[in-house]
Design a protein around this motif. Structure first.
Motif, PDB file in Angstrom:
ATOM      1  N   ARG A 116       0.860  -1.185   0.000  1.00  0.00           N
ATOM      2  CA  ARG A 116       0.000   0.000   0.000  1.00  0.00           C
ATOM      3  C   ARG A 116       0.901   1.243   0.000  1.00  0.00           C
ATOM      4  NH1 ARG A 116      -4.754  -2.047  -1.550  1.00  0.00           N
ATOM      5  NH2 ARG A 116      -5.425  -3.697  -0.188  1.00  0.00           N
ATOM      6  N   PRO A 117       0.529   2.266  -0.752  1.00  0.00           N
ATOM      7  CA  PRO A 117       1.327   3.492  -0.724  1.00  0.00           C
ATOM      8  C   PRO A 117       1.134   4.243   0.595  1.00  0.00           C
ATOM      9  CG  PRO A 117      -0.597   3.817  -2.095  1.00  0.00           C
ATOM     10  CD  PRO A 117      -0.602   2.371  -1.674  1.00  0.00           C
ATOM     11  N   ALA A 118       2.060   5.127   0.881  1.00  0.00           N
ATOM     12  CA  ALA A 118       2.005   5.985   2.065  1.00  0.00           C
ATOM     13  C   ALA A 118       2.309   7.416   1.629  1.00  0.00           C
ATOM     14  CB  ALA A 118       3.021   5.514   3.105  1.00  0.00           C
ATOM     15  N   ALA A 119       2.041   8.361   2.495  1.00  0.00           N
ATOM     16  CA  ALA A 119       2.265   9.774   2.164  1.00  0.00           C
ATOM     17  C   ALA A 119       3.695  10.033   1.701  1.00  0.00           C
ATOM     18  CB  ALA A 119       1.913  10.656   3.357  1.00  0.00           C
ATOM     19  N   VAL A 120       4.663   9.304   2.245  1.00  0.00           N
ATOM     20  CA  VAL A 120       6.063   9.521   1.853  1.00  0.00           C
ATOM     21  C   VAL A 120       6.327   9.091   0.415  1.00  0.00           C
ATOM     22  CG1 VAL A 120       6.934   9.349   4.220  1.00  0.00           C
ATOM     23  CG2 VAL A 120       6.816   7.301   2.790  1.00  0.00           C
ATOM     24  N   ASP A 121       5.434   8.331  -0.183  1.00  0.00           N
ATOM     25  CA  ASP A 121       5.595   7.892  -1.576  1.00  0.00           C
ATOM     26  C   ASP A 121       5.135   8.949  -2.583  1.00  0.00           C
ATOM     27  OD1 ASP A 121       6.581   5.219  -1.063  1.00  0.00           O
ATOM     28  OD2 ASP A 121       4.553   4.768  -0.346  1.00  0.00           O
ATOM     29  N   HIS A 122       4.438   9.948  -2.133  1.00  0.00           N
ATOM     30  CA  HIS A 122       3.893  10.967  -3.029  1.00  0.00           C
ATOM     31  C   HIS A 122       4.979  11.572  -3.919  1.00  0.00           C
ATOM     32  CE1 HIS A 122       2.375  15.186  -3.813  1.00  0.00           C
ATOM     33  NE2 HIS A 122       1.503  14.422  -4.443  1.00  0.00           N
ATOM     34  N   ALA A 123       6.053  12.061  -3.336  1.00  0.00           N
ATOM     35  CA  ALA A 123       7.122  12.697  -4.119  1.00  0.00           C
ATOM     36  C   ALA A 123       7.774  11.710  -5.079  1.00  0.00           C
ATOM     37  CB  ALA A 123       8.168  13.306  -3.182  1.00  0.00           C
ATOM     38  N   ARG A 124       7.924  10.456  -4.662  1.00  0.00           N
ATOM     39  CA  ARG A 124       8.516   9.438  -5.537  1.00  0.00           C
ATOM     40  C   ARG A 124       7.675   9.229  -6.788  1.00  0.00           C
ATOM     41  NH1 ARG A 124       8.860   4.029  -2.801  1.00  0.00           N
ATOM     42  NH2 ARG A 124      10.151   3.528  -4.592  1.00  0.00           N
ATOM     43  N   VAL A 125       6.364   9.182  -6.630  1.00  0.00           N
ATOM     44  CA  VAL A 125       5.484   8.981  -7.774  1.00  0.00           C
ATOM     45  C   VAL A 125       5.513  10.208  -8.683  1.00  0.00           C
ATOM     46  CG1 VAL A 125       3.085   8.656  -8.483  1.00  0.00           C
ATOM     47  CG2 VAL A 125       4.032   7.260  -6.632  1.00  0.00           C
ATOM     48  N   LEU A 126       5.401  11.397  -8.112  1.00  0.00           N
ATOM     49  CA  LEU A 126       5.448  12.606  -8.935  1.00  0.00           C
ATOM     50  C   LEU A 126       6.752  12.687  -9.731  1.00  0.00           C
ATOM     51  CD1 LEU A 126       3.927  15.418  -6.688  1.00  0.00           C
ATOM     52  CD2 LEU A 126       2.818  14.077  -8.478  1.00  0.00           C
ATOM     53  N   ALA A 127       7.840  12.218  -9.144  1.00  0.00           N
ATOM     54  CA  ALA A 127       9.158  12.305  -9.790  1.00  0.00           C
ATOM     55  C   ALA A 127       9.267  11.455 -11.057  1.00  0.00           C
ATOM     56  CB  ALA A 127      10.251  11.912  -8.797  1.00  0.00           C
ATOM     57  N   VAL A 128       8.446  10.437 -11.213  1.00  0.00           N
ATOM     58  CA  VAL A 128       8.549   9.567 -12.390  1.00  0.00           C
ATOM     59  C   VAL A 128       7.526   9.882 -13.478  1.00  0.00           C
ATOM     60  CG1 VAL A 128       9.516   7.669 -11.017  1.00  0.00           C
ATOM     61  CG2 VAL A 128       7.054   7.706 -11.502  1.00  0.00           C
ATOM     62  N   LEU A 129       6.544  10.706 -13.193  1.00  0.00           N
ATOM     63  CA  LEU A 129       5.439  10.909 -14.126  1.00  0.00           C
ATOM     64  C   LEU A 129       5.887  11.390 -15.500  1.00  0.00           C
ATOM     65  CD1 LEU A 129       2.631  12.427 -11.871  1.00  0.00           C
ATOM     66  CD2 LEU A 129       2.940  10.049 -12.591  1.00  0.00           C
ATOM     67  N   ASP A 130       6.707  12.418 -15.569  1.00  0.00           N
ATOM     68  CA  ASP A 130       7.119  12.941 -16.882  1.00  0.00           C
ATOM     69  C   ASP A 130       7.894  11.899 -17.676  1.00  0.00           C
ATOM     70  OD1 ASP A 130       5.899  15.386 -16.663  1.00  0.00           O
ATOM     71  OD2 ASP A 130       7.678  16.416 -15.914  1.00  0.00           O
ATOM     72  N   ARG A 131       8.787  11.197 -17.019  1.00  0.00           N
ATOM     73  CA  ARG A 131       9.578  10.180 -17.722  1.00  0.00           C
ATOM     74  C   ARG A 131       8.685   9.033 -18.187  1.00  0.00           C
ATOM     75  NH1 ARG A 131      12.171   5.826 -15.511  1.00  0.00           N
ATOM     76  NH2 ARG A 131      12.046   6.732 -13.421  1.00  0.00           N
ATOM     77  N   TRP A 132       7.810   8.560 -17.329  1.00  0.00           N
ATOM     78  CA  TRP A 132       6.956   7.428 -17.678  1.00  0.00           C
ATOM     79  C   TRP A 132       5.955   7.783 -18.776  1.00  0.00           C
ATOM     80  CZ3 TRP A 132       5.298   4.342 -12.699  1.00  0.00           C
ATOM     81  CH2 TRP A 132       6.442   3.792 -12.100  1.00  0.00           C
ATOM     82  N   TRP A 133       5.515   9.043 -18.833  1.00  0.00           N
ATOM     83  CA  TRP A 133       4.571   9.464 -19.864  1.00  0.00           C
ATOM     84  C   TRP A 133       5.292  10.061 -21.076  1.00  0.00           C
ATOM     85  CZ3 TRP A 133       2.527   7.937 -15.485  1.00  0.00           C
ATOM     86  CH2 TRP A 133       1.234   7.451 -15.492  1.00  0.00           C
ATOM     87  N   GLY A 134       6.600  10.000 -21.084  1.00  0.00           N
ATOM     88  CA  GLY A 134       7.374  10.451 -22.240  1.00  0.00           C
ATOM     89  C   GLY A 134       7.125  11.904 -22.607  1.00  0.00           C
ATOM     90  N   GLY A 135       6.821  12.710 -21.605  1.00  0.00           N
ATOM     91  CA  GLY A 135       6.572  14.121 -21.865  1.00  0.00           C
ATOM     92  C   GLY A 135       5.248  14.401 -22.551  1.00  0.00           C
ATOM     93  N   PHE A 136       4.346  13.432 -22.585  1.00  0.00           N
ATOM     94  CA  PHE A 136       3.042  13.561 -23.248  1.00  0.00           C
ATOM     95  C   PHE A 136       2.353  14.864 -22.831  1.00  0.00           C
ATOM     96  CE2 PHE A 136      -1.575  12.570 -23.400  1.00  0.00           C
ATOM     97  CZ  PHE A 136      -1.691  12.289 -24.748  1.00  0.00           C
ATOM     98  N   GLY A 137       1.972  15.668 -23.798  1.00  0.00           N
ATOM     99  CA  GLY A 137       1.269  16.913 -23.527  1.00  0.00           C
ATOM    100  C   GLY A 137       2.159  18.081 -23.169  1.00  0.00           C
ATOM    101  N   GLY A 138       3.475  17.873 -23.216  1.00  0.00           N
ATOM    102  CA  GLY A 138       4.400  18.965 -22.923  1.00  0.00           C
ATOM    103  C   GLY A 138       4.292  19.458 -21.486  1.00  0.00           C
ATOM    104  N   GLU A 139       4.610  20.744 -21.300  1.00  0.00           N
ATOM    105  CA  GLU A 139       4.592  21.332 -19.957  1.00  0.00           C
ATOM    106  C   GLU A 139       3.188  21.318 -19.351  1.00  0.00           C
ATOM    107  OE1 GLU A 139       5.597  25.613 -17.907  1.00  0.00           O
ATOM    108  OE2 GLU A 139       6.809  24.988 -19.620  1.00  0.00           O
ATOM    109  N   ALA A 140       2.175  21.557 -20.181  1.00  0.00           N
ATOM    110  CA  ALA A 140       0.787  21.522 -19.687  1.00  0.00           C
ATOM    111  C   ALA A 140       0.417  20.112 -19.231  1.00  0.00           C
ATOM    112  CB  ALA A 140      -0.180  22.004 -20.764  1.00  0.00           C
ATOM    113  N   GLY A 141       0.849  19.093 -19.983  1.00  0.00           N
ATOM    114  CA  GLY A 141       0.578  17.711 -19.594  1.00  0.00           C
ATOM    115  C   GLY A 141       1.276  17.349 -18.298  1.00  0.00           C
TER     116      GLY A 141
END
Length: 178
Positions: free
Chosen positions: A13-38
């Motif tokens: 199960r995720p915990a509050a301390v995982d929030h920053a870890r997940v945010l840190a991978v979003l751009d890389r995992w989505w390949g920059g989809f949608g640019g800065e707005a995305g």
């Protein structure tokens, strides 16, 4: 917690301390989809509150070294006792095709069903054709909307002005796993 999860990965199960870890991978995992707005849109879709208040219905998968492999943020509707909602899911692109997302979804389906939920709802962006195909393979149906590019039914302004979505629903009582 989840059956048939790919070997070498652990789920918790995720915990509050995982929030920053997940945010840190979003751009890389989505390949920059949608640019800065995305990028901004993805970050705004995952506030810390999901990791604080919906951890018991969400999952986080890690590699043996602790690196993030995947996550699923979901919850049970407070307004409709028959509905559960999958809010946001991500899998490291290096791990695509290994059944990770399918295992996370099925784990959520099983948990929702065990708590009397009959329907699963979720959305994706009109441009995310891989997500649309994935949900179709799992048995989700696209809800009616305005026909957009590629003849996909789009719900205009679903998440606010200019934030169109493709809306999905799955009836757990009619589900047949692929």
């Amino acid at each position: 917690m989840i059956n048939d999860f790919p070997e070498g990965l652990t789920v918790r199960r995720p915990a509050a301390v995982d929030h920053a870890r997940v945010l840190a991978v979003l751009d890389r995992w989505w390949g920059g989809f949608g640019g800065e707005a995305g990028s901004m849109e993805r970050a705004l879709l995952l506030p810390r509150l999901f990791f604080q208040h919906f951890a018991t219905t969400s999952y986080l998968a890690e590699r043996p070294d602790g690196d993030l492999a995947a996550f699923l943020i979901g919850f049970f509707s407070q307004s409709d006792p028959e509905v559960a909602y999958i809010h946001f899911v991500g899998v490291d692109p290096a791990l695509h095709g290994r059944g990770i997302a399918t295992a996370l979804y099925r784990g959520f389906f099983d948990q929702a069903h065990a708590h009397g939920r009959r329907h699963i709802h979720c959305v994706t962006s009109p441009g995310n054709t891989a997500s649309q195909a994935f949900h179709g393979r799992l048995g989700f149906k696209m809800l009616l909307g305005v026909r957009g590019d590629g003849d996909v039914p789009v719900q205009p302004n679903y998440d606010g002005p200019g934030l169109d979505r493709v809306v999905f629903a799955l009836d757990l009582t009619a589900r047949v796993d692929p």
